[in-house]
Design a protein around this motif. Structure first.
Motif: not given
Length: 405
Positions: A313-325
């Protein structure tokens, strides 16, 4: 670059865009968004060809954007190295990619040649899209060029703050919202996530039953974490990565001994043509970064192959990956091991469908066209009010003749 490598890349390009290399592009009646056609200059860095033969995220995105703009009907000119392959009009600023030119000792020289070419040609374009960071800022200000700049790299460098304070009039585009955090006072005019051609990478079934690592071997990419995850689970790890000269000591001292493990295979750099199999056969892509990643192209390349991503969980990761999907976002090594064990349970068709919906090169091009229209119409290019310039901060004067503290 070998002639056969260039020929192979030209064949790949012809297959993707449906136009013989060197032939006039297939102009259409208008853009998909109904916008007027524009004369657009794309200005790429010269370190890699467009697209690059191996690793090179910026140049790869410039290639995909250029292809999409041509397909939309725009008149596009690409300023890049002479070994680039594009359906647009190519203006070479140097004979070949500078990273692969052993005879080039001063790479900045060719970029100044590039800027001088643009100074002479700029009247030919409605908008100029720079991908060379701040190198052109003074020229763009002096000539009042109709332009914007996509910032592709990390911005958490303190020396960038006084630069952007001096150029508050330069419109810049981020590739993620997270990328902006270190420079909130820059003149942000939009954020455009990267995209790929939908037919470039094909989905796979993960039949290889291995984990994949794709990118660079460097301290911030943390391939050592990927190795630790794979070894902990007893799963083979295949590493497709280059080693830049600046990282050779790190590789030799910290990573090379780890590559001796029987579960680990380093295959070196791979081309776009090799990525479908490399990523499609993988159970998951391990993305164990330890830095403020501006975007992370490897994540959407894996998604295009239907391959889930396990990312720190750094930088853009949360904008790219949909958790659990499309994958799992983790904070530490133990949680990464747990997530990697679960990755095979995710629906690979759903991963691919999410990629198609969110990260196509045509969506990326349409987002940029909306910004280009504002440049052409001379409308304000601001997300908000322009902040007042800050007084420059004086750096401490270097001390010579004595030991540093």
């Amino acid at each position: 670059m070998r002639d056969e490598d260039t020929a192979c890349r030209r064949n790949e390009l012809e297959h993707r865009v449906g136009t013989p290399y060197g032939a006039p592009p297939p102009w259409h009646a208008g853009c998909t968004r109904g916008a007027a056609l524009m004369r657009i200059a794309q200005v790429a860095p010269l370190y890699e060809s467009v697209p690059p033969a191996g690793y090179g995220g910026t140049e790869r995105i410039v290639a995909y954007l250029t292809e999409a703009l041509v397909a939309m009907g725009h008149d596009v000119t690409l300023y890049a190295s002479g070994d680039s392959c594009t359906p647009a009009r190519l203006v070479p600023a140097c004979p070949r990619a500078l990273r692969l030119d052993d005879g080039c000792r001063d790479r900045l020289v060719h970029h100044w040649v590039l800027l001088d070419m643009l100074a002479q040609d700029h009247h030919s374009y409605d908008v100029i899209h720079f991908h060379v960071d701040y190198l052109h800022f003074l020229l763009s200000r002096q000539l009042q060029l109709p332009q914007l700049t996509t910032l592709h790299g990390r911005l958490d460098l303190p020396e960038l703050v006084p630069l952007y304070d001096r150029f508050p009039d330069m419109p810049v585009v981020s590739i993620s919202m997270a990328q902006r955090r270190p420079l909130p006072r820059a003149r942000w005019v939009g954020s455009v996530p990267h995209g790929l051609p939908l037919d470039m990478l094909q989905p796979g079934e993960g039949a290889g039953e291995y984990f994949a690592f794709l990118g660079r071997i460097s301290p911030e990419k943390r391939v050592d974490r990927a190795i630790e995850i794979a070894v902990a689970l007893g799963v083979p790890l295949r590493i497709a990565a280059k080693v830049d000269p600046v990282d050779e000591v790190y590789h030799r001292q910290n990573i090379a001994p780890l590559l001796e493990h029987p579960l680990v295979t380093h295959v070196g750099e791979i081309s776009d043509a090799q990525k479908s199999k490399f990523l499609g056969d993988a159970t998951a892509l391990l993305f164990p970064i330890d830095w403020p990643e501006p975007f992370g192209l490897a994540m959407i390349e894996a998604m295009a192959c239907g391959t889930p991503v396990v990312a720190f969980d750094h930088g853009s990761v949360r904008e790219v990956i949909d958790e659990g999907e499309t994958g799992f976002i983790v904070d530490d090594l133990p949680s990464a091991i747990v997530a990697a064990r679960r990755a095979s349970r995710l629906d690979r068709q759903r991963v691919r469908a999410t990629f198609e919906r969110r990260f196509s090169s045509m969506r990326m091009a349409e987002d940029y066209v909306a910004l280009y229209e504002r440049v052409v119409a001379s409308r304000p290019l601001d997300d908000g009010p322009l902040p007042p310039p800050r007084a420059p901060q004086l750096l401490p004067r270097a001390v010579t003749g004595g030991a540093s503290a």
